[in-house]
Scaffold this motif. Structure first.
Motif, short mmCIF file in Angstrom:
data_model
loop_
_atom_site.label_atom_id
_atom_site.label_comp_id
_atom_site.label_asym_id
_atom_site.label_seq_id
_atom_site.Cartn_x
_atom_site.Cartn_y
_atom_site.Cartn_z
N UNK A 74 0.83 -1.21 0.00
CA UNK A 74 0.00 0.00 0.00
C UNK A 74 0.86 1.26 0.00
N UNK A 75 1.99 1.22 0.68
CA UNK A 75 2.90 2.36 0.63
C UNK A 75 3.42 2.56 -0.79
N UNK A 76 3.82 1.48 -1.43
CA UNK A 76 4.30 1.56 -2.80
C UNK A 76 3.22 2.12 -3.73
N UNK A 77 2.02 1.62 -3.58
CA UNK A 77 0.91 2.09 -4.42
C UNK A 77 0.66 3.58 -4.22
N UNK A 78 0.78 4.06 -2.98
CA UNK A 78 0.51 5.48 -2.73
C UNK A 78 1.52 6.37 -3.44
N UNK A 79 2.79 5.99 -3.44
CA UNK A 79 3.81 6.79 -4.13
C UNK A 79 3.63 6.73 -5.65
N UNK A 80 3.30 5.56 -6.17
CA UNK A 80 3.13 5.42 -7.61
C UNK A 80 1.90 6.21 -8.09
N UNK A 81 0.79 6.09 -7.37
CA UNK A 81 -0.42 6.81 -7.76
C UNK A 81 -0.23 8.32 -7.63
N UNK A 82 0.49 8.74 -6.59
CA UNK A 82 0.74 10.18 -6.40
C UNK A 82 1.53 10.75 -7.58
N UNK A 83 2.58 10.05 -7.98
CA UNK A 83 3.39 10.52 -9.12
C UNK A 83 2.59 10.47 -10.42
N UNK A 84 1.73 9.46 -10.56
CA UNK A 84 0.91 9.35 -11.76
C UNK A 84 -0.06 10.53 -11.87
N UNK A 85 -0.71 10.88 -10.75
CA UNK A 85 -1.60 12.03 -10.74
C UNK A 85 -0.85 13.32 -11.02
N UNK A 86 0.34 13.45 -10.41
CA UNK A 86 1.14 14.67 -10.61
C UNK A 86 1.58 14.81 -12.06
N UNK A 87 1.93 13.70 -12.69
CA UNK A 87 2.35 13.78 -14.10
C UNK A 87 1.18 14.14 -15.00
N UNK A 88 -0.02 13.63 -14.68
CA UNK A 88 -1.20 14.00 -15.46
C UNK A 88 -1.54 15.48 -15.26
N UNK A 89 -1.37 15.96 -14.03
CA UNK A 89 -1.58 17.38 -13.77
C UNK A 89 -0.60 18.23 -14.58
N UNK A 90 0.63 17.78 -14.71
CA UNK A 90 1.61 18.50 -15.53
C UNK A 90 1.23 18.51 -16.99
N UNK A 91 0.70 17.39 -17.47
CA UNK A 91 0.23 17.31 -18.86
C UNK A 91 -0.89 18.32 -19.11
N UNK A 92 -1.85 18.40 -18.18
CA UNK A 92 -2.95 19.36 -18.31
C UNK A 92 -2.44 20.80 -18.21
N UNK A 93 -1.47 21.02 -17.34
CA UNK A 93 -0.92 22.36 -17.18
C UNK A 93 -0.26 22.84 -18.47
#
Length: 350
Positions: free
Chosen positions: A240-259
Motif C-alpha cells: 500500500x505504501x508503494x501504491x501510494x507513491x506510484x499513484x501520487x506521481x501518476x496524478x502529478x504527471x497527469x496534472x503536468x500534462x494538463x498544465x
C-alpha cells in the motif's frame, strides 16, 4: 538471538484495532449521537470560514468578485492544483510525505511540451508523460519502502533531481507549446468553456471512491494510522505504501500534462510554487468533513479556501507577497487544527 513472535492475544488485539480502522460504515444498530456546536465547528469550521470569506469579498467588491466570470475563473484555475492536492493525500493517508509531486508536475509539463513539439501524436505524448510519472513513483517507492530512506529526504532528493532535469530539457529558457490541438484539450478557443474542470471533477470522484469505498482505501488508512498493528493483522503495508507513491506521481504527471495544455508554455523553474498550496489544501482538508483524516472533499474545500483568499486579496489590490503570506498562515492553521483534532480524538465518525 531470535525474535519472539507476537502472542495470540497480541494478534487478537492488533487485528481488532485494524478492523476498527478499516470499517467502511458503522455497524447496524449503533447509537448515533447528535453533534453539538463544538463538534459541528470541528467538522465544518473550514466550510463556514470559506462561506464567510466569500460573503465578505462579495460585499466589499460586488462588481468584481461575485461575477460568474470571476467565479468560473477560480474554479478553472484550481482544477490542476486540486489534482496535485489529491496526489498529496495518497502518501499522507499512508503516513508518509511525497515532496516530489510538484517537481513531477513541473517536469511532466516540460516533457509533454517537448514531446509534442517534436511531432509526437497526442496519445503518445500522454502515454510518455504518464510512464514518466509511473517511473518516478516506482523509484520513490523503492528508496522509501525497500531501502528504508526517510520519505521526506528521499522525495526531496527526487525533487532536486527533477529541477536539474528541467534546466537540461529547457536549456534555461521558456518552452512554448506549438500544437493547437494540445491546447484544445483543456479549453475551447474563443469560449468560456473550461474542459479542465471536467478532468478535475472526474479524478476527484475516482479518488474519493478509491479512498472511501474500497478495501484499498481502508487498508491504506490502516497503514498510515498504525503500521505495526496493520502488518500483524495481515495488511501488506509495503504494497500500500508503494501504491501510494506510484499513484501520487501518476496524478502529478497527469496534472503536468494538463498544465502544459492550459498554460501553453513552461518556464525552467516550473513546479515548486505548486507544492505549498497542495499541502495546505490537504491539511485544511484533514480539519474538515472528516477531521483527523486526509479526505478528498475536505481537500477540495481547502483548495477553494486558498483560491478564494488569494483571488479576493488580488482584486482588492494586495501585492503578490500577501497571497503567499495567506497561504503560509493557512497551512500553519490547518496543521495546528489537525494536531488538535487528533489529540482530542475527534475522528469524524458520524
Amino acid at each position: 538471538m531470535t525474535s519472539r513472535s507476537p502472542s495470540p492475544s497480541t494478534k487478537r488485539i492488533t487485528t481488532a484495532m485494524v478492523s476498527t480502522i478499516t470499517k467502511a460504515r458503522p455497524e447496524p444498530g449503533m447509537a448515533r449521537t447528535r453533534p453539538g456546536p463544538a463538534a459541528f465547528l470541528t467538522r465544518y469550521g473550514v466550510i463556514v470560514f470559506l462561506v464567510l470569506l466569500v460573503t465578505i469579498f462579495a460585499l466589499l467588491m460586488p462588481r468584481t468578485f461575485p461575477t460568474s466570470g470571476n467565479l468560473m475563473a477560480i474554479v478553472a484555475d484550481q482544477s490542476i492544483p486540486i489534482i496535485l492536492a489529491l496526489a498529496a493525500i495518497l502518501p499522507l493517508a499512508a503516513g508518509e510525505f511525497d515532496l516530489s509531486i510538484a517537481a513531477v508536475l513541473g517536469f511532466s509539463s516540460i516533457l509533454s511540451i517537448a514531446l509534442s513539439n517534436a511531432g509526437m501524436p497526442l496519445p503518445l505524448v500522454l502515454a510518455g508523460t504518464l510512464i514518466f510519472g509511473l517511473l518516478v513513483g516506482a523509484v520513490n517507492a523503492f528508496f522509501v519502502v525497500k531501502i528504508g530512506i526517510n520519505a521526506f529526504i528521499g522525495t526531496l532528493a527526487m525533487a532536486t533531481i527533477l529541477a536539474g532535469l528541467n534546466l537540461l530539457l529547457t536549456r534555461g529558457s521558456l518552452m512554448t507549446l506549438e500544437s493547437e490541438e494540445f491546447a484544445r484539450l483543456t479549453s475551447v478557443p474563443g469560449s468560456r468553456i473550461q474542459i479542465v474542470i471536467a478532468y478535475a471533477l472526474v479524478l476527484v470522484l475516482v479518488i474519493w471512491y478509491l479512498l472511501e469505498r474500497t478495501p484499498f482505501g481502508r487498508y491504506l488508512r490502516a497503514t498510515g494510522m498504525g503500521r505495526p498493528a496493520a502488518r500483524l493483522s495481515g495488511v501488506r503495508t509495503e504494497r500500500y505504501l508503494t501504491s501510494s507513491f506510484v499513484l501520487a506521481a501518476l496524478l502529478a504527471s497527469f496534472a503536468g500534462f494538463l498544465l502544459a495544455s492550459r498554460s501553453g508554455s513552461a518556464p525552467p523553474t516550473l513546479g515548486p510554487e505548486f507544492l505549498l498550496p497542495a499541502y495546505a489544501a490537504a491539511f485544511l482538508g484533514a480539519a474538515t468533513i472528516r477531521p483527523g483524516f486526509f479526505n478528498v472533499w475536505g481537500t477540495v474545500v481547502g483548495a477553494f479556501l486558498l483560491a478564494v483568499g488569494s483571488n479576493g486579496l488580488t482584486l482588492m489590490g494586495a501585492q503578490t507577497w500577501v497571497a503567499n503570506v495567506f497561504n503560509g498562515v493557512a497551512l500553519l492553521a490547518a496543521v495546528s487544527a489537525s494536531v488538535i483534532v487528533a489529540r482530542r480524538g475527534v475522528n469524524g465518525r458520524a
